[in-house]
Motif scaffolding. Structure first.
Motif, PDB file in Angstrom:
ATOM      1  N   VAL A  26       0.845  -1.200   0.000  1.00 35.87           N
ATOM      2  CA  VAL A  26       0.000   0.000   0.000  1.00 35.87           C
ATOM      3  C   VAL A  26       0.880   1.250   0.000  1.00 35.87           C
ATOM      4  O   VAL A  26       0.648   2.198  -0.772  1.00 35.87           O
ATOM      5  CB  VAL A  26      -0.948  -0.001   1.216  1.00 35.87           C
ATOM      6  CG1 VAL A  26      -1.681   1.340   1.330  1.00 35.87           C
ATOM      7  CG2 VAL A  26      -1.956  -1.135   1.106  1.00 35.87           C
ATOM      8  N   VAL A  27       1.901   1.239   0.882  1.00 35.39           N
ATOM      9  CA  VAL A  27       2.834   2.371   0.939  1.00 35.39           C
ATOM     10  C   VAL A  27       3.546   2.540  -0.403  1.00 35.39           C
ATOM     11  O   VAL A  27       3.731   3.655  -0.888  1.00 35.39           O
ATOM     12  CB  VAL A  27       3.855   2.164   2.074  1.00 35.39           C
ATOM     13  CG1 VAL A  27       5.023   3.142   1.948  1.00 35.39           C
ATOM     14  CG2 VAL A  27       3.182   2.337   3.419  1.00 35.39           C
ATOM     15  N   GLY A  28       3.910   1.402  -1.029  1.00 38.76           N
ATOM     16  CA  GLY A  28       4.588   1.457  -2.315  1.00 38.76           C
ATOM     17  C   GLY A  28       3.740   2.105  -3.392  1.00 38.76           C
ATOM     18  O   GLY A  28       4.242   2.874  -4.218  1.00 38.76           O
ATOM     19  N   ALA A  29       2.440   1.797  -3.388  1.00 40.29           N
ATOM     20  CA  ALA A  29       1.535   2.388  -4.370  1.00 40.29           C
ATOM     21  C   ALA A  29       1.477   3.909  -4.196  1.00 40.29           C
ATOM     22  O   ALA A  29       1.563   4.665  -5.177  1.00 40.29           O
ATOM     23  CB  ALA A  29       0.139   1.773  -4.233  1.00 40.29           C
ATOM     24  N   PHE A  30       1.349   4.349  -2.940  1.00 37.96           N
ATOM     25  CA  PHE A  30       1.311   5.796  -2.683  1.00 37.96           C
ATOM     26  C   PHE A  30       2.658   6.450  -3.001  1.00 37.96           C
ATOM     27  O   PHE A  30       2.715   7.550  -3.556  1.00 37.96           O
ATOM     28  CB  PHE A  30       0.930   6.064  -1.221  1.00 37.96           C
ATOM     29  CG  PHE A  30      -0.539   5.946  -0.957  1.00 37.96           C
ATOM     30  CD1 PHE A  30      -1.432   6.904  -1.421  1.00 37.96           C
ATOM     31  CD2 PHE A  30      -1.043   4.882  -0.227  1.00 37.96           C
ATOM     32  CE1 PHE A  30      -2.796   6.803  -1.177  1.00 37.96           C
ATOM     33  CE2 PHE A  30      -2.399   4.763   0.021  1.00 37.96           C
ATOM     34  CZ  PHE A  30      -3.290   5.727  -0.454  1.00 37.96           C
ATOM     35  N   PHE A  31       3.719   5.762  -2.630  1.00 35.19           N
ATOM     36  CA  PHE A  31       5.063   6.277  -2.887  1.00 35.19           C
ATOM     37  C   PHE A  31       5.278   6.508  -4.382  1.00 35.19           C
ATOM     38  O   PHE A  31       5.816   7.544  -4.796  1.00 35.19           O
ATOM     39  CB  PHE A  31       6.093   5.283  -2.352  1.00 35.19           C
ATOM     40  CG  PHE A  31       7.515   5.728  -2.518  1.00 35.19           C
ATOM     41  CD1 PHE A  31       8.131   6.483  -1.544  1.00 35.19           C
ATOM     42  CD2 PHE A  31       8.248   5.389  -3.654  1.00 35.19           C
ATOM     43  CE1 PHE A  31       9.452   6.886  -1.694  1.00 35.19           C
ATOM     44  CE2 PHE A  31       9.561   5.797  -3.815  1.00 35.19           C
ATOM     45  CZ  PHE A  31      10.164   6.546  -2.825  1.00 35.19           C
ATOM     46  N   ALA A  32       4.862   5.534  -5.192  1.00 35.69           N
ATOM     47  CA  ALA A  32       5.034   5.640  -6.640  1.00 35.69           C
ATOM     48  C   ALA A  32       4.221   6.799  -7.209  1.00 35.69           C
ATOM     49  O   ALA A  32       4.698   7.535  -8.090  1.00 35.69           O
ATOM     50  CB  ALA A  32       4.634   4.329  -7.307  1.00 35.69           C
ATOM     51  N   CYS A  59       1.630  -2.463  -7.874  1.00 34.97           N
ATOM     52  CA  CYS A  59       1.449  -2.685  -6.427  1.00 34.97           C
ATOM     53  C   CYS A  59       0.002  -3.024  -6.103  1.00 34.97           C
ATOM     54  O   CYS A  59      -0.282  -3.944  -5.316  1.00 34.97           O
ATOM     55  CB  CYS A  59       1.884  -1.449  -5.645  1.00 34.97           C
ATOM     56  SG  CYS A  59       3.670  -1.194  -5.587  1.00 34.97           S
ATOM     57  N   ILE A  60      -0.930  -2.300  -6.699  1.00 39.31           N
ATOM     58  CA  ILE A  60      -2.358  -2.535  -6.442  1.00 39.31           C
ATOM     59  C   ILE A  60      -2.767  -3.919  -6.937  1.00 39.31           C
ATOM     60  O   ILE A  60      -3.493  -4.656  -6.253  1.00 39.31           O
ATOM     61  CB  ILE A  60      -3.209  -1.436  -7.101  1.00 39.31           C
ATOM     62  CG1 ILE A  60      -2.924  -0.082  -6.434  1.00 39.31           C
ATOM     63  CG2 ILE A  60      -4.689  -1.776  -7.010  1.00 39.31           C
ATOM     64  CD1 ILE A  60      -3.535   1.094  -7.123  1.00 39.31           C
ATOM     65  N   ILE A  61      -2.289  -4.280  -8.124  1.00 36.60           N
ATOM     66  CA  ILE A  61      -2.616  -5.603  -8.683  1.00 36.60           C
ATOM     67  C   ILE A  61      -2.079  -6.716  -7.786  1.00 36.60           C
ATOM     68  O   ILE A  61      -2.781  -7.695  -7.495  1.00 36.60           O
ATOM     69  CB  ILE A  61      -2.043  -5.740 -10.113  1.00 36.60           C
ATOM     70  CG1 ILE A  61      -2.794  -4.803 -11.071  1.00 36.60           C
ATOM     71  CG2 ILE A  61      -2.144  -7.192 -10.601  1.00 36.60           C
ATOM     72  CD1 ILE A  61      -2.177  -4.720 -12.453  1.00 36.60           C
TER      73      ILE A  61
END
Length: 355
Positions: A26-32, A59-61
């Protein structure tokens, strides 16, 4: 909304590593997404922005994949493999190579791989990452024109600074989650240890201390150079076999428990009561003379005679022996002396205390 709630429930029920993965993805998706917005604002190459958006979508997938399969391991392995083989090389080439923020991301990735995956997978991914980094460095040295650079040193400084800040912030989130879970597990372990310790020193039937504990307490008092004087009372329920045979073992258990609980409730907080086997009890009376111990034992004996039971006609009495510790007494000697006094009380009419 339902999917979100279900994912949250899955997160709450996951292992420590599983929770870290779900938080990471989740953090990775926001980070990207933040990185994509930053790249756009700084006017960096459009390819960098697309790579960041693609990372967020990936990340979401993978989050949904982990949720539907019920395991994070495979999703984590796929995530790190894609990052190492595709995302990081693309960012390296489109975002100033070693002079851009990609090395920060690689270091952050290494920490997460170590936390989430088993040793064999960690070693394989580290080997793979090492090869990719070597190839990227060779490319940057011998084919520098392939690497897209910053348009100005100011843009580079801003991008590096903000990227470092974001990596530090998300590292903080991960570490805080780790420490929170670690402290929670430590608290659970301490609770279990306390419960096990309580079971090891507690009599199962009565809930008061068992033989092991009270004998150890007496031993501790004997070895304490500055210990208080103390007395020992040994109680035995009179005619207990008759109670068991005449009224049933259930009533016998009721009597054993009732006598034990009364003894525990009527002694002081500094005293210790323990069941030492069958229908026998030991009471450690701290800071008492022999006469004081006798009076306390008599009071306890009298209180027991007033107890009521599930069988209205049942009357329960106890006999007791009292001994006050003297200098140079050993544990065996003390127990022998108080046992002799109890025996005398039992053979001289019962329902009495012998000093």
């Amino acid at each position: 909304m339902r999917t979100y709630k279900n994912i949250y429930v899955t997160y709450k029920n996951a292992s420590l590593q599983g929770k870290i993965f779900y938080l990471l993805i989740v953090v990775g998706a926001f980070f990207a997404l933040i990185n994509a917005a930053l790249n756009t604002l700084l006017g960096l190459d459009i390819a960098t922005t697309f790579i960041s958006i693609g990372t967020s979508i990936t990340c979401i997938i993978l989050l949904l994949y982990a949720y539907h399969t019920g395991t994070y391991i495979k999703a984590a392995y796929i995530t790190f493999t894609i990052l190492i083989l595709v995302i990081y090389p693309a960012l390296w080439l489109t975002n100033a190579g070693s002079n851009g923020p990609t090395p920060y991301f690689i270091i952050f990735n290494t920490i997460l791989v170590t936390i989430l995956l088993e040793k064999k997978k960690v070693y394989f991914l580290m080997f793979l990452k090492g090869i990719i980094i070597i190839l990227l460095i060779i490319t940057e040295i011998y084919y520098p024109h392939i690497i897209l650079s910053y348009s100005s040193s100011h843009i580079q400084t801003i991008d590096l600074g903000i990227s470092a800040l974001l990596v530090a912030f998300f590292t903080l989130i991960i570490i805080q989650r780790l420490m929170s879970e670690y402290n929670h597990r430590i608290d659970e372990l301490r609770l279990v240890q306390n419960q096990l310790r309580k079971l090891s020193i507690t009599d199962e039937l009565t809930g008061i201390y068992n033989r092991r504990y009270i004998i150890q307490e007496i031993s501790n008092q004997l070895t304490d150079v500055y210990g208080l004087p103390f007395s020992i009372v040994m109680f035995d329920i009179d005619d207990f076999k008759h109670i068991n045979d005449h009224y049933s073992h259930a009533v016998g258990d009721e009597v054993i428990k009732g006598v034990g609980l009364l003894l525990e409730s009527e002694v002081r907080s500094i005293d210790v009561v323990g069941r030492i086997g069958g229908e026998e009890y030991l009471v450690l009376l701290m800071d008492t003379t022999e006469e004081e111990a006798f009076r306390r034992a008599e009071s306890l004996r009298s209180s027991i005679t007033k107890l009521t039971w599930s069988i209205p006609s049942l009357s329960v009495t106890v006999s007791g022996g009292v001994y006050c510790k003297e200098n140079d007494d050993t544990l065996d000697y003390i127990l022998d002396q108080v046992d002799q006094r109890l025996y005398k009380a039992k053979t001289s009419g019962k329902n009495k205390i012998i000093l």
